[in-house]
Scaffold this active site. Structure first.
Site, mmCIF file in Angstrom:
data_model
loop_
_atom_site.group_PDB
_atom_site.id
_atom_site.type_symbol
_atom_site.label_atom_id
_atom_site.label_comp_id
_atom_site.label_asym_id
_atom_site.label_seq_id
_atom_site.Cartn_x
_atom_site.Cartn_y
_atom_site.Cartn_z
ATOM 1 C CG HIS A 135 -0.160 0.155 2.534
ATOM 2 N ND1 HIS A 135 0.427 -0.930 3.147
ATOM 3 C CD2 HIS A 135 0.112 1.222 3.320
ATOM 4 C CE1 HIS A 135 1.029 -0.531 4.260
ATOM 5 N NE2 HIS A 135 0.856 0.774 4.388
ATOM 6 C CG ASP B 239 1.694 4.976 4.825
ATOM 7 O OD1 ASP B 239 1.219 3.826 4.948
ATOM 8 O OD2 ASP B 239 2.831 5.302 5.241
ATOM 9 C CG HIS C 198 4.982 0.891 2.963
ATOM 10 N ND1 HIS C 198 4.551 2.111 2.481
ATOM 11 C CD2 HIS C 198 4.346 0.730 4.147
ATOM 12 C CE1 HIS C 198 3.711 2.660 3.338
ATOM 13 N NE2 HIS C 198 3.561 1.833 4.360
ATOM 14 N NE ARG D 271 2.624 6.463 10.103
ATOM 15 C CZ ARG D 271 1.502 6.033 9.508
ATOM 16 N NH1 ARG D 271 1.517 4.910 8.811
ATOM 17 N NH2 ARG D 271 0.384 6.698 9.655
HETATM 18 C C1 OGA Z 1 3.192 2.209 8.235
HETATM 19 C C2 OGA Z 1 3.400 0.810 7.846
HETATM 20 C C3 OGA Z 1 4.795 -1.089 8.193
HETATM 21 C C4 OGA Z 1 5.625 -1.642 9.267
HETATM 22 O O1 OGA Z 1 3.635 2.593 9.333
HETATM 23 O O2 OGA Z 1 2.601 2.953 7.443
HETATM 24 O O3 OGA Z 1 2.847 0.366 6.874
HETATM 25 O O4 OGA Z 1 6.608 -2.296 8.945
HETATM 26 N N1 OGA Z 1 4.252 0.136 8.602
HETATM 27 O O5 OGA Z 1 5.293 -1.447 10.442
HETATM 28 MN MN MN Z 2 1.910 2.001 5.747
#
Ligand code: OGA
Ligand code: MN
Length: 291
Positions: free
Chosen positions: A110, A112, A261, A276
């Site tokens: 995806h 984000d 990702h 994050r």
């Molecule tokens: C995000 C995500 C992936 C992860 O934080 O947007 O997709 O590895 N994280 O935690």
């Molecule tokens: Mn993500």
């Protein structure tokens, strides 16, 4: 280590991503160092900084160098105390309550928040606790995905828009306050061109958001599904993916406009805790007139 300019930038060799070594991001960053990092980010799309020791304030300060931080409504319960701009990504529960989002399952490919009008320009993910194995995160270069499209698919995406469903999360679960729909032609969400041009580099990239509940606007359901299946098959077979094995102290920063990702599942008996930040998507990203 220091915040000076004598750091190295080394590409991963996987068609996306570069590691920056020899820099301590908890130190103030000079203009010249920032400019080099910014340029490396636009070139490599994902930056990897290992062995950092960042407080939440450090993480925010570094993130803010690149733009205004985004704060997602509804995610307040998953922010560390005093840091509403940070989202905890974790499987850990305290007294039966999750401290973060995303659990321990697989997160499918995806971008984000592709389902909003101005998706974040960047996400920065800092690893505090990491399981012994699993939970790796992979990144895909969507410039390369477009560049390598066979002519027939390139023709098929020309001028088309995708509806990005807003009602399901990357685990495929219905979000709170959303209702199920009959089929994807009535999924709530926003539309973006399938090919979008990066506001800074001017380069076009494929913009898929996520596979689940996507719809090629105006197409019959079966035609939309078949085009999307072919696009996704192309992407998943391409060799423009870097898979990151996390260590505590890793900070990864991705250009959310031109990457996707995904995350591997991991053993829910182990702890994974990440913090994050996201940068607000500012400039509308214009569609490429021609692919
Ligand atoms: C995000 C995500 C992936 C992860 O934080 O947007 O997709 O590895 N994280 O935690
Ligand atoms: Mn993500």
């Amino acid at each position: 280590m220091h915040g000076g300019i004598e750091f190295e930038v080394n590409a991963t060799g996987h068609g996306i991503g570069a590691e920056i070594s020899g820099i301590d991001l908890s130190e103030p960053l000079g203009e010249e160092a920032f400019d080099r990092i910014h340029a490396a980010w636009l070139e490599h799309l994902v930056l990897i900084f290992r062995d950092q020791r960042l407080s939440d304030a450090d993480l925010k300060a570094f993130s803010r160098r690149f733009g205004e931080l985004d704060q997602v409504p509804g995610w307040e319960p998953f922010a560390p105390a005093g840091h509403p701009e940070i989202l905890v990504v974790s499987n850990v529960t305290e007294d039966g309550t999750p401290i973060g989002v995303l659990g321990d399952g697989e997160a499918a490919w995806h971008t984000d928040m592709a389902y909003i009008e101005l998706p974040p320009a960047a996400s920065l993910l800092y690893a505090l606790e990491i399981p012994d194995s699993g939970g790796e995160t992979s990144f895909m270069n969507m410039y390369a995905a477009l560049d390598s499209l066979p002519d027939e698919l390139r023709e098929a995406v020309r001028g088309k828009q995708l509806n990005h469903d807003a009602s399901h999360d990357s685990g495929g679960n219905l979000r709170p306050n959303h209702r199920p729909f009959a089929d994807v032609t009535s999924a709530p969400g926003v539309r973006h061109p399938l090919v979008r041009t990066h506001p800074q580099t001017g380069r076009p990239a494929l913009f898929l958001g996520r596979r689940l509940h996507a719809w090629v606007v105006g197409e019959r359901l079966s035609d939309s599904e078949s085009l999307l299946d072919r696009l996704w098959e192309h992407c998943e077979q391409g060799d423009f993916v870097y898979r990151h094995r996390w260590r505590p102290g890793d900070l990864l920063m991705w250009d959310n406009r031109v990457t996707m990702h995904r995350r591997d599942p991991f053993d829910g008996g182990q702890r994974r805790v990440m913090h994050r930040t996201q940068l607000r998507g500012r400039e509308p990203v214009v569609a490429a007139a021609e692919v």
